[in-house]
Design an enzyme around this catalytic site. Structure first.
Site, PDB file in Angstrom:
ATOM      1  N   SER A  29       0.808  -1.225   0.000  1.00 24.61           N
ATOM      2  CA  SER A  29       0.000   0.000   0.000  1.00 24.61           C
ATOM      3  C   SER A  29       0.837   1.269   0.000  1.00 24.61           C
ATOM      4  O   SER A  29       0.383   2.318  -0.471  1.00 24.61           O
ATOM      5  CB  SER A  29      -0.948   0.007   1.204  1.00 24.61           C
ATOM      6  OG  SER A  29      -0.227  -0.157   2.411  1.00 24.61           O
ATOM      7  N   ASP A 182      -4.593   6.740  10.129  1.00 25.03           N
ATOM      8  CA  ASP A 182      -4.288   5.383  10.585  1.00 25.03           C
ATOM      9  C   ASP A 182      -2.900   5.255  11.193  1.00 25.03           C
ATOM     10  O   ASP A 182      -2.563   4.237  11.802  1.00 25.03           O
ATOM     11  CB  ASP A 182      -4.467   4.363   9.460  1.00 25.03           C
ATOM     12  CG  ASP A 182      -3.546   4.589   8.266  1.00 25.03           C
ATOM     13  OD1 ASP A 182      -2.604   5.407   8.345  1.00 25.03           O
ATOM     14  OD2 ASP A 182      -3.767   3.931   7.230  1.00 25.03           O
ATOM     15  N   HIS A 185       0.099   5.019   7.000  1.00 24.06           N
ATOM     16  CA  HIS A 185       0.331   5.477   5.624  1.00 24.06           C
ATOM     17  C   HIS A 185       0.581   6.988   5.585  1.00 24.06           C
ATOM     18  O   HIS A 185      -0.101   7.748   6.274  1.00 24.06           O
ATOM     19  CB  HIS A 185      -0.875   5.136   4.747  1.00 24.06           C
ATOM     20  CG  HIS A 185      -1.164   3.667   4.681  1.00 24.06           C
ATOM     21  ND1 HIS A 185      -2.051   3.054   5.531  1.00 24.06           N
ATOM     22  CD2 HIS A 185      -0.648   2.698   3.881  1.00 24.06           C
ATOM     23  CE1 HIS A 185      -2.087   1.760   5.252  1.00 24.06           C
ATOM     24  NE2 HIS A 185      -1.245   1.518   4.266  1.00 24.06           N
TER      25      HIS A 185
END
Length: 210
Positions: A29, A182, A185
């Site tokens: 990601s 979060d 990221h």
């Protein structure tokens, strides 16, 4: 004369095409650009940075959100298509989050680098560092696999994907300002700083392509 001019023009075009380097960014990601508009992700921002530096480069986004080193090893062969000249590898974060045995992660990364060796593709391997919650032995094995594998395969190596986020102070607390909610990221500004820090190593990778 017309034929000569046509041939020279075609040759110049072919040389220009060969001068453009194609780099696949194999990752999870962090590479894929999770939680961001496409233009703000790692690959588009890195491509813009490289072009601003005068590099004729096309970056392919081969990032898959949630991917582990096993996933990367499973798809590396079709990622290394004939047009790919070099590869950036950013994998291992999800292995770490799941507590996967570093020996397993190491074998998967070794498989990825071996595939690149066979294809004649230069690699920039980007390392990661495990937190201490899995114990000192886990951390030592996880952290060491990146520089050791890079040395074994003659790959370029960057110590950390997040090196550009700690600032001149090196304070990990500075990371928070550049992360999404979060805490895992990077936000768009975080990606910009990551790109600025990693960009010179990617330029080195591009320059190593024969």
């Amino acid at each position: 004369m017309a034929l000569i001019l046509t041939f020279c023009g075609a040759l110049a075009t072919a040389q220009a095409v060969r001068a453009e380097v194609t780099v696949a960014a194999l990752g999870d990601s962090l590479t894929q650009g999770y939680g961001l508009p496409e233009a703000d992700g790692f690959v588009p921002q890195m491509q813009r940075w490289l072009r601003a530096e005068g590099a004729e480069v096309v970056l392919i986004n081969a990032g898959v959100s949630g991917d582990t080193t096993a996933g990367g090893a499973a798809r590396v062969d079709w990622t290394l298509s004939p047009e790919v000249d070099a590869m950036i590898v950013t994998l291992g974060g999800n292995d770490m989050l799941r507590g996967i045995d570093p020996a397993v992660s190491r074998a998967n990364l070794d498989r990825i680098l071996a595939a690149a060796d066979t294809a004649g593709v230069r690699v920039l391997l980007i390392g990661m560092q495990a937190p201490g919650n899995y114990g000192p032995e886990y951390k030592a094995a996880f952290d060491a696999m990146y520089p050791e594998l890079a040395a074994a395969h003659g790959a370029l190596y960057a110590e950390s994907f997040f090196a550009g986020l700690t600032g001149e102070s090196g304070d990990p607390a500075a990371l928070g300002r550049f992360m999404q909610a979060d805490g895992i990221h990077p936000n768009a500004e975080g990606v910009r700083r990551i790109v600025a820090a990693l960009g010179p190593r990617v330029l080195e990778l591009v320059g190593a392509v024969e």
